[in-house]
Design an enzyme around this catalytic site. Sequence first.
Site, PDB file in Angstrom:
ATOM      1  N   GLU A 134      19.020  22.489  17.359  1.00  0.00           N
ATOM      2  CA  GLU A 134      19.412  22.343  18.787  1.00  0.00           C
ATOM      3  C   GLU A 134      20.381  21.172  18.685  1.00  0.00           C
ATOM      4  O   GLU A 134      21.059  20.994  19.896  1.00  0.00           O
ATOM      5  CB  GLU A 134      17.961  22.020  19.298  1.00  0.00           C
ATOM      6  CG  GLU A 134      18.194  21.948  20.896  1.00  0.00           C
ATOM      7  CD  GLU A 134      16.798  21.982  21.372  1.00  0.00           C
ATOM      8  OE1 GLU A 134      16.367  23.142  21.890  1.00  0.00           O
ATOM      9  OE2 GLU A 134      16.054  20.981  21.543  1.00  0.00           O
TER      10      GLU A 134
ATOM     11  N   HIS B 196       8.444  34.506  -3.396  1.00  0.00           N
ATOM     12  CA  HIS B 196       8.133  36.202  -3.576  1.00  0.00           C
ATOM     13  C   HIS B 196       8.443  36.993  -2.180  1.00  0.00           C
ATOM     14  O   HIS B 196       8.006  37.911  -2.006  1.00  0.00           O
ATOM     15  CB  HIS B 196       6.506  36.113  -3.691  1.00  0.00           C
ATOM     16  CG  HIS B 196       6.089  35.587  -4.877  1.00  0.00           C
ATOM     17  ND1 HIS B 196       5.567  36.484  -6.085  1.00  0.00           N
ATOM     18  CD2 HIS B 196       5.773  34.395  -5.085  1.00  0.00           C
ATOM     19  CE1 HIS B 196       5.367  35.678  -6.956  1.00  0.00           C
ATOM     20  NE2 HIS B 196       5.283  34.365  -6.665  1.00  0.00           N
TER      21      HIS B 196
ATOM     22  N   LYS C 238      16.842  28.748  30.537  1.00  0.00           N
ATOM     23  CA  LYS C 238      15.793  28.227  31.488  1.00  0.00           C
ATOM     24  C   LYS C 238      16.183  28.433  32.964  1.00  0.00           C
ATOM     25  O   LYS C 238      15.383  28.858  33.597  1.00  0.00           O
ATOM     26  CB  LYS C 238      15.593  26.561  31.471  1.00  0.00           C
ATOM     27  CG  LYS C 238      15.072  26.104  29.975  1.00  0.00           C
ATOM     28  CD  LYS C 238      14.866  24.749  30.024  1.00  0.00           C
ATOM     29  CE  LYS C 238      14.298  24.423  28.614  1.00  0.00           C
ATOM     30  NZ  LYS C 238      14.124  22.912  28.724  1.00  0.00           N
TER      31      LYS C 238
END
Length: 460
Positions: free
Chosen positions: A290, A312, A428
């Site tokens: 960000e 893994h 937003k």
Amino acid sequence: MERLTLDVNGAFDPAAGGLARADLDALAAPARAAFDGFEARRRAGEVGFADLPADAAAAEASRALAAELGRRFENLLVLGIGGSSLGGRAVLGALCHPFHNLLPQDRRGGLRVFFPDNSDPATFAALLDTVDLERTCFATVTKSGGTAETMSQHMVLRERVVARFGEEGYRERCVLVTDPQRGVLRQIAADERLRALPLGASIGGRFSVLSPVGLLPAAAAGVDTAALLAGAAELEARCRSGAVLENPALLYAAVLHLLDVRRGRRLHVLMPYADALRDLGDWFVQLWAESLGKNPGTGPTPIRAVGATDQHSSLQLMMEGPHDKVVTLVRVAEPRAELTIPLPAGYARHPDLAYLGGHTMGELLEAERRATGAALRKNGRPTISIELPRLEPRTVGQLLMFLELATAYAGGLYGVNAFDQPGVEAGKRYAQGLLGRPGYEKYRDELLGAPAADPALVLG
């Protein structure tokens, strides 16, 4: 004094496709400019996170409120999202018992703390059905007071608490962390006579872990927040130089920046070899992404991995996939606990298992870390190493401040403002328009007016 150690030799290994010292020398002036630019903004009062360790009043207010809640309640729900949640979760993950919330009260040393974070109704409903509201308080954390996800949780929980315990019971259970003067939540604090801790205007959400945002839940869980802040102050003091080989956070930012722009290493993996730092990895992802992802040509992508688990899974890609990654391996020199690996008699005849006998699990994890770093470099992948003596409040405070300062300096090196988030705000606005927020009609109309989807590309 025991302290964080940064080793960037693995980023200068020729076999790993690393940097040359001349690359670092050439960045000396830009690095100093990045340092000076940050310090100028700090002196001007624009950016305040590096000064939080010296804010004794905020630290004491957080500890006092946490102690008050701890005398009355058993559970604390932290209602926040992004930087209002990830920092506190990282601190508790690093410093509390791995199963803190499952321990009996006499072993916990503090409240059970929950971070519902997202606004997924299934998760939040399940949490509310699990905790005993009689024994539960909650902290609503949003600087603006208008964060939709957080305030939706607040309003749902408020309704339940008021219905069961009345207005006074609600006031006993609810505390706020928000802007000291502005915003809807500050107004609600006054209207409803709620206790509220201030989050200063110069503290952005993702840089707020050492403010009441992170200190309140940490203190409530029993973390020594004074030692946490002391460690952060020690690291900040080590970083008061614009010389790249004297300032560890500046060196880290410079090396990652150079590996990106000079070697195409645009994916930055943080891989701690300690489960306790798993949540800190998530916090780093927000911090780095960000802060730095501000235009199409700028924005190294952070990735959280955990050793040895991701050996893994994603290690295969790191090892033999595109040459676009640099891996920071984080070591904790002294694990919090240790277990010796026994060798049952029947297992001794199996060479594939017998060699483990007598070693400790900590030795196994450390061997995995060393081997992974060596294998990455041999295969042309640069690495960086960070070491903490042990996981304790002081060293975790150092690590938090180290990563925050490195992010701030990296913003200067990339020429971007590390302290805003315009891309997040765009999304937003569309969401708020769809939900009918006044003044956001144009965003709703723009979204609803988009060309219709091609039905041939939708399979049901």
